[in-house]
Motif scaffolding. Structure first.
Motif, PDB file in Angstrom:
ATOM      1  N   PRO A 262     -14.651   6.785  -5.950  1.00  0.00           N
ATOM      2  CA  PRO A 262     -14.340   6.985  -4.723  1.00  0.00           C
ATOM      3  C   PRO A 262     -13.139   6.707  -4.197  1.00  0.00           C
ATOM      4  O   PRO A 262     -11.977   6.425  -4.976  1.00  0.00           O
ATOM      5  N   ALA A 263     -12.919   6.882  -2.966  1.00  0.00           N
ATOM      6  CA  ALA A 263     -11.597   6.934  -2.125  1.00  0.00           C
ATOM      7  C   ALA A 263     -10.909   5.429  -2.734  1.00  0.00           C
ATOM      8  O   ALA A 263     -10.016   5.572  -2.799  1.00  0.00           O
ATOM      9  N   TRP A 264     -11.575   4.376  -2.809  1.00  0.00           N
ATOM     10  CA  TRP A 264     -11.091   3.051  -2.886  1.00  0.00           C
ATOM     11  C   TRP A 264     -10.655   3.176  -4.180  1.00  0.00           C
ATOM     12  O   TRP A 264      -9.477   2.499  -4.270  1.00  0.00           O
ATOM     13  N   LYS A 265     -11.251   3.678  -5.155  1.00  0.00           N
ATOM     14  CA  LYS A 265     -10.581   3.443  -6.450  1.00  0.00           C
ATOM     15  C   LYS A 265      -9.309   4.331  -6.701  1.00  0.00           C
ATOM     16  O   LYS A 265      -8.500   3.955  -7.267  1.00  0.00           O
ATOM     17  N   LEU A 266      -9.427   5.516  -5.993  1.00  0.00           N
ATOM     18  CA  LEU A 266      -8.023   6.164  -6.070  1.00  0.00           C
ATOM     19  C   LEU A 266      -6.970   5.455  -5.458  1.00  0.00           C
ATOM     20  O   LEU A 266      -5.780   5.772  -5.915  1.00  0.00           O
ATOM     21  N   ILE A 267      -7.280   5.026  -4.220  1.00  0.00           N
ATOM     22  CA  ILE A 267      -6.194   4.142  -3.408  1.00  0.00           C
ATOM     23  C   ILE A 267      -5.638   3.152  -4.343  1.00  0.00           C
ATOM     24  O   ILE A 267      -4.463   2.766  -4.409  1.00  0.00           O
ATOM     25  N   ALA A 268      -6.586   2.154  -5.018  1.00  0.00           N
ATOM     26  CA  ALA A 268      -6.092   1.220  -5.936  1.00  0.00           C
ATOM     27  C   ALA A 268      -5.383   1.724  -7.196  1.00  0.00           C
ATOM     28  O   ALA A 268      -4.332   1.041  -7.220  1.00  0.00           O
ATOM     29  N   ALA A 269      -5.565   2.835  -7.751  1.00  0.00           N
ATOM     30  CA  ALA A 269      -4.950   3.366  -8.731  1.00  0.00           C
ATOM     31  C   ALA A 269      -3.572   4.088  -8.342  1.00  0.00           C
ATOM     32  O   ALA A 269      -2.666   3.675  -8.961  1.00  0.00           O
ATOM     33  N   ALA A 270      -3.563   4.533  -7.109  1.00  0.00           N
ATOM     34  CA  ALA A 270      -2.362   4.820  -6.658  1.00  0.00           C
ATOM     35  C   ALA A 270      -1.320   3.724  -6.391  1.00  0.00           C
ATOM     36  O   ALA A 270      -0.223   3.867  -6.625  1.00  0.00           O
ATOM     37  N   LEU A 271      -1.774   2.746  -5.797  1.00  0.00           N
ATOM     38  CA  LEU A 271      -1.144   1.525  -5.444  1.00  0.00           C
ATOM     39  C   LEU A 271      -0.311   1.070  -6.795  1.00  0.00           C
ATOM     40  O   LEU A 271       0.880   0.558  -6.891  1.00  0.00           O
ATOM     41  N   VAL A 272      -1.242   0.861  -7.876  1.00  0.00           N
ATOM     42  CA  VAL A 272      -0.852   0.216  -9.311  1.00  0.00           C
ATOM     43  C   VAL A 272      -0.148   0.809  -9.780  1.00  0.00           C
ATOM     44  O   VAL A 272       1.126   0.536 -10.334  1.00  0.00           O
ATOM     45  N   MET A 273      -0.393   2.276  -9.896  1.00  0.00           N
ATOM     46  CA  MET A 273       0.394   3.211 -10.777  1.00  0.00           C
ATOM     47  C   MET A 273       1.930   3.523 -10.081  1.00  0.00           C
ATOM     48  O   MET A 273       2.747   3.556 -10.850  1.00  0.00           O
ATOM     49  N   THR A 274       1.825   3.387  -8.641  1.00  0.00           N
ATOM     50  CA  THR A 274       3.207   3.511  -8.014  1.00  0.00           C
ATOM     51  C   THR A 274       3.958   2.219  -8.162  1.00  0.00           C
ATOM     52  O   THR A 274       5.232   2.453  -8.542  1.00  0.00           O
ATOM     53  N   GLY A 275       3.298   1.073  -8.265  1.00  0.00           N
ATOM     54  CA  GLY A 275       4.081  -0.037  -8.569  1.00  0.00           C
ATOM     55  C   GLY A 275       4.621  -0.084  -9.964  1.00  0.00           C
ATOM     56  O   GLY A 275       5.903  -0.224 -10.204  1.00  0.00           O
ATOM     57  N   LEU A 276       3.750   0.430 -10.982  1.00  0.00           N
ATOM     58  CA  LEU A 276       4.185   0.518 -12.523  1.00  0.00           C
ATOM     59  C   LEU A 276       5.312   1.405 -12.606  1.00  0.00           C
ATOM     60  O   LEU A 276       6.409   1.435 -13.433  1.00  0.00           O
ATOM     61  N   ALA A 277       5.125   2.740 -11.903  1.00  0.00           N
ATOM     62  CA  ALA A 277       6.213   3.667 -11.973  1.00  0.00           C
ATOM     63  C   ALA A 277       7.498   3.184 -11.407  1.00  0.00           C
ATOM     64  O   ALA A 277       8.751   3.446 -11.844  1.00  0.00           O
ATOM     65  N   LEU A 278       7.629   2.852 -10.097  1.00  0.00           N
ATOM     66  CA  LEU A 278       8.948   2.069  -9.609  1.00  0.00           C
ATOM     67  C   LEU A 278       9.469   1.009 -10.493  1.00  0.00           C
ATOM     68  O   LEU A 278      10.539   1.183 -10.598  1.00  0.00           O
ATOM     69  N   ASN A 279       8.739   0.442 -11.246  1.00  0.00           N
ATOM     70  CA  ASN A 279       9.423  -0.660 -12.139  1.00  0.00           C
ATOM     71  C   ASN A 279       9.811  -0.007 -13.205  1.00  0.00           C
ATOM     72  O   ASN A 279      10.920  -0.688 -13.756  1.00  0.00           O
ATOM     73  N   LEU A 280       9.251   0.950 -13.797  1.00  0.00           N
ATOM     74  CA  LEU A 280       9.679   1.508 -14.932  1.00  0.00           C
ATOM     75  C   LEU A 280      10.707   2.413 -14.833  1.00  0.00           C
ATOM     76  O   LEU A 280      11.714   2.454 -15.520  1.00  0.00           O
ATOM     77  N   LEU A 281      10.502   3.039 -13.482  1.00  0.00           N
ATOM     78  CA  LEU A 281      11.821   4.154 -13.378  1.00  0.00           C
ATOM     79  C   LEU A 281      12.996   4.100 -12.779  1.00  0.00           C
ATOM     80  O   LEU A 281      13.800   4.528 -12.742  1.00  0.00           O
ATOM     81  N   TRP A 282      12.766   2.917 -11.769  1.00  0.00           N
ATOM     82  CA  TRP A 282      13.892   2.625 -11.158  1.00  0.00           C
ATOM     83  C   TRP A 282      15.263   2.317 -11.713  1.00  0.00           C
ATOM     84  O   TRP A 282      16.216   2.915 -11.286  1.00  0.00           O
TER      85      TRP A 282
END
Length: 291
Positions: A262-282
């Motif tokens: 559902p949409a809420w799982k995709l939103i949660a995944a997007a937030l967590v993955m964005t945080g991980l990507a920002l921390n890793l790629l910054w």
């Protein structure tokens, strides 16, 4: 990175991601702590007779074995035994990145940078979305257990880092010697002898294939291939591939087990993955901006 090596890295993250579906299939036939015990037994034997013991202190091997074997996988298997869906488990466990950074900074007396605070806030927002939507398939207990598993994984990361540059496959095999006894005792104490007997008797080829996949695919192949790639390329080239693990985890769970997205799982995944990507790629982006 060459195409062949890219495909090898992709195979590793695909194994690590789809591994959560394999765990769920096995838990349908045997108790979680028994499954964890068997997993590490197969990691140890027969490989321990062919790989020399890494040149690290015994207490380091014991610490890693307990944190990863009992802490990470023991808690993860218990959580996935009806308390959290495989797709969400594959996502939440990735917050070990932030736990690892936090523990390392506590030991070094450092503080988080502003970008790291933003990355942490995004990931925390994703976890908040999951908390707001706990239901029959995902509970607060399951979420808490996976977070504790992630914390144990982070502790294991620091212990393995203290071991220095070693053969990671041999390190995993020998440290697993210290995971088997406590897992076996916990299984006997918590799950009981009758449940252990029933689990072993009713386990079919799928369950034993899951044990083998966990041991040889997830641990032996995964660590060997990942370590081999890291020895040939910079960490900045290889490590970002790990961001694909939750994608494979959620995708394989939806495809194989019919887990809804559902949409809420995709939103949660997007937030967590964005945080991980920002921390890793910054750090990589910052280096390029300074040029």
């Amino acid at each position: 990175m060459s195409l062949r090596h890219f495909l090898l890295a992709l195979a590793v993250v695909a194994v690590w991601g789809s591994n959560f579906v394999v765990i769920k299939l096995a838990l349908g036939q045997m108790p979680p702590l028994l499954f964890a015990t068997l997993r590490f037994c197969v990691v140890v034997f027969p490989m321990v007779f062919f790989l020399p013991r890494p040149a690290v202190p015994w207490h380091n091997l014991a610490g890693y074995g307990l944190l990863i074997g009992v802490g990470q996988f023991g808690l993860l298997f218990v959580a996935m035994n009806g308390h959290i869906s495989p797709g969400l488990a594959s996502l939440v466990i990735q917050v070990q990145v932030f736990f690892t950074i936090g523990l390392a900074m506590m030991l070094a007396g450092e503080t988080l940078q502003r970008v790291q605070w933003l990355a942490l806030a995004l990931a925390a927002g994703g976890l908040g979305v999951i908390v707001a939507h706990t239901d029959g398939s995902t509970t607060l207990l399951g979420l808490g257990l996976v977070l504790l598993a992630a914390l144990s994984w982070a502790g294991g990361n620091l212990v393995s880092r203290a071991a220095g540059r070693i053969n990671m496959v041999a390190y995993v095999v020998w440290s697993s010697l210290f995971a088997v006894p406590p897992l076996a005792l916990l299984s006997l104490w918590v799950e009981g002898w009758s449940a252990l007997q029933a689990g072993l008797q009713q386990a079919d080829a799928t369950a034993w294939a899951a044990v083998a996949w966990q041991a040889w695919g997830n641990s032996i192949f995964g660590y060997a291939a990942w370590g081999w790639l890291l020895s040939r390329y910079s960490a900045a080239t290889i490590t970002p591939m790990a961001l694909l693990v939750p994608l494979f985890g959620m995708g394989s769970s939806a495809w194989w087990l019919g887990e809804s997205l559902p949409a809420w799982k995709l939103i949660a995944a997007a937030l967590v993955m964005t945080g991980l990507a920002l921390n890793l790629l910054w750090p990589l982006l910052r280096k390029r901006l300074k040029r």
